[in-house]
Design a protein around this motif. Sequence first.
Motif, PDB file in Angstrom:
ATOM      1  N   PRO A   1      43.668  66.924  36.187  1.00 26.95           N
ATOM      2  CA  PRO A   1      42.185  66.418  35.955  1.00 26.95           C
ATOM      3  C   PRO A   1      42.075  65.111  36.975  1.00 26.95           C
ATOM      4  N   MET A   2      40.784  64.744  37.013  1.00 30.24           N
ATOM      5  CA  MET A   2      40.550  63.425  37.814  1.00 30.24           C
ATOM      6  C   MET A   2      41.282  62.213  37.288  1.00 30.24           C
ATOM      7  N   ASP A   3      41.547  61.352  38.023  1.00 27.48           N
ATOM      8  CA  ASP A   3      42.052  60.124  37.573  1.00 27.48           C
ATOM      9  C   ASP A   3      41.270  59.497  36.390  1.00 27.48           C
ATOM     10  N   ARG A   4      41.934  58.903  35.570  1.00 30.08           N
ATOM     11  CA  ARG A   4      41.362  58.089  34.597  1.00 30.08           C
ATOM     12  C   ARG A   4      41.378  56.752  34.806  1.00 30.08           C
ATOM     13  N   ILE A   5      40.343  55.833  35.194  1.00 25.20           N
ATOM     14  CA  ILE A   5      40.261  54.533  35.646  1.00 25.20           C
ATOM     15  C   ILE A   5      39.824  53.765  34.470  1.00 25.20           C
ATOM     16  N   THR A   6      40.514  52.574  33.963  1.00 24.16           N
ATOM     17  CA  THR A   6      40.095  51.927  32.931  1.00 24.16           C
ATOM     18  C   THR A   6      39.860  50.386  33.567  1.00 24.16           C
ATOM     19  N   GLN A   7      39.079  49.781  33.661  1.00 25.53           N
ATOM     20  CA  GLN A   7      38.857  48.320  34.117  1.00 25.53           C
ATOM     21  C   GLN A   7      38.348  47.504  32.792  1.00 25.53           C
ATOM     22  N   ILE A   8      38.915  46.521  32.665  1.00 20.84           N
ATOM     23  CA  ILE A   8      38.524  45.438  31.781  1.00 20.84           C
ATOM     24  C   ILE A   8      38.403  44.020  32.173  1.00 20.84           C
ATOM     25  N   GLU A   9      37.178  43.552  32.008  1.00 22.35           N
ATOM     26  CA  GLU A   9      36.898  42.042  32.643  1.00 22.35           C
ATOM     27  C   GLU A   9      36.642  41.343  31.354  1.00 22.35           C
ATOM     28  N   VAL A  10      37.568  40.234  31.380  1.00 23.37           N
ATOM     29  CA  VAL A  10      37.346  39.126  30.210  1.00 23.37           C
ATOM     30  C   VAL A  10      37.150  37.773  30.999  1.00 23.37           C
ATOM     31  N   ALA A  11      36.078  37.106  30.489  1.00 23.69           N
ATOM     32  CA  ALA A  11      35.642  35.974  31.031  1.00 23.69           C
ATOM     33  C   ALA A  11      36.262  34.791  30.318  1.00 23.69           C
ATOM     34  N   TYR A  12      36.977  33.835  30.870  1.00 23.71           N
ATOM     35  CA  TYR A  12      37.175  32.636  30.060  1.00 23.71           C
ATOM     36  C   TYR A  12      36.532  31.173  30.550  1.00 23.71           C
ATOM     37  N   ASP A  13      36.728  30.292  29.645  1.00 22.74           N
ATOM     38  CA  ASP A  13      35.811  29.215  30.172  1.00 22.74           C
ATOM     39  C   ASP A  13      37.119  28.158  30.838  1.00 22.74           C
ATOM     40  N   ALA A  14      36.933  26.888  30.954  1.00 24.15           N
ATOM     41  CA  ALA A  14      37.834  25.921  31.644  1.00 24.15           C
ATOM     42  C   ALA A  14      38.930  25.726  30.572  1.00 24.15           C
ATOM     43  N   ASN A  15      38.860  25.968  29.457  1.00 24.31           N
ATOM     44  CA  ASN A  15      39.697  25.646  28.257  1.00 24.31           C
ATOM     45  C   ASN A  15      40.615  26.752  27.941  1.00 24.31           C
ATOM     46  N   GLY A  16      40.303  27.835  28.528  1.00 17.51           N
ATOM     47  CA  GLY A  16      41.045  29.225  28.323  1.00 17.51           C
ATOM     48  C   GLY A  16      40.668  29.854  27.142  1.00 17.51           C
ATOM     49  N   VAL A  17      39.354  29.616  26.558  1.00 17.11           N
ATOM     50  CA  VAL A  17      38.939  30.388  25.616  1.00 17.11           C
ATOM     51  C   VAL A  17      38.139  31.537  26.054  1.00 17.11           C
ATOM     52  N   ALA A  18      38.474  32.836  25.482  1.00 10.66           N
ATOM     53  CA  ALA A  18      37.736  34.025  25.998  1.00 10.66           C
ATOM     54  C   ALA A  18      36.249  33.910  25.587  1.00 10.66           C
ATOM     55  N   LEU A  19      35.352  34.381  26.424  1.00  8.32           N
ATOM     56  CA  LEU A  19      33.919  34.213  26.136  1.00  8.32           C
ATOM     57  C   LEU A  19      33.339  35.729  25.804  1.00  8.32           C
ATOM     58  N   SER A  20      33.861  36.560  26.768  1.00 10.77           N
ATOM     59  CA  SER A  20      33.043  37.938  26.710  1.00 10.77           C
ATOM     60  C   SER A  20      34.166  38.874  27.231  1.00 10.77           C
ATOM     61  N   CYS A  21      33.818  40.048  27.074  1.00  6.80           N
ATOM     62  CA  CYS A  21      34.861  41.261  27.411  1.00  6.80           C
ATOM     63  C   CYS A  21      34.075  42.497  27.782  1.00  6.80           C
ATOM     64  N   ARG A  22      34.025  42.870  29.043  1.00  6.61           N
ATOM     65  CA  ARG A  22      33.334  44.193  29.478  1.00  6.61           C
ATOM     66  C   ARG A  22      34.544  45.002  29.908  1.00  6.61           C
ATOM     67  N   SER A  23      34.139  46.376  29.657  1.00  5.68           N
ATOM     68  CA  SER A  23      34.861  47.383  30.022  1.00  5.68           C
ATOM     69  C   SER A  23      34.345  48.748  30.816  1.00  5.68           C
TER      70      SER A  23
END
Length: 211
Positions: free
Chosen positions: A138-160
């Motif tokens: 089957p076609m390749d399965r591609i997963t991409q996860i983008e996590v945004a952090y602020d300057a203090n290293g705190v996670a703000l958002s997640c998009r997949s």
Amino acid sequence: MSPTSSWPLALAAIALSAPAAAQSLRPDMAPVAIGGVGQWFGADAYPKEAVRAGRAGRVVALLAIDAAGAVTGCTVQISSGTTVLDTTTCEIATAHLRFDPATDHLGHPAAGTYVLPVRWVLPTPPAPAPVDVTAGPPMDRITQIEVAYDANGVALSCRSMINGAPPETGDPCAGFKPGIGTPNTRRWLRNGQPVGVTVVQRITQHVIPTP
């Protein structure tokens, strides 16, 4: 015959009539559910919000049943600890449950109450369907996860983003909660100053049939 001599006769008449009166009375009866109560609380009824959060638990609700057998009220006596499970229990009970109403000591329909215990158990996800590789992988399965952090290293958002996966594949960001961070969280610098960043993780899954 004097009034005094008539008392034994009167008492005897009362004694004879008492068993007949007692037989005409029936004890109070509580409402009885019509059909299987559990059928309304299966996997299809499980709140999706609770499934995504992995929440389960036991709810005990007190239902008010009117003289026609309809549910007119629902009060949670024991909470599951998850609001959506508690409210869904009452919503289902009010919308779907029906009862043979309670009866009073004369056998007449009357209002009553019914204790409804419901144990919400997380549904078992179905096994993935087999993939036919006769015509090739089957076609390749591609997963991409983008996590945004602020300057203090705190996670703000997640998009997949997932390509080539079956529809029932879960979202990697489904359980994400903003504000996650610890003193050991990685931080990033630019020109010596802390900066926020977006971390992109990309995974490619390629299926190779065994010869």
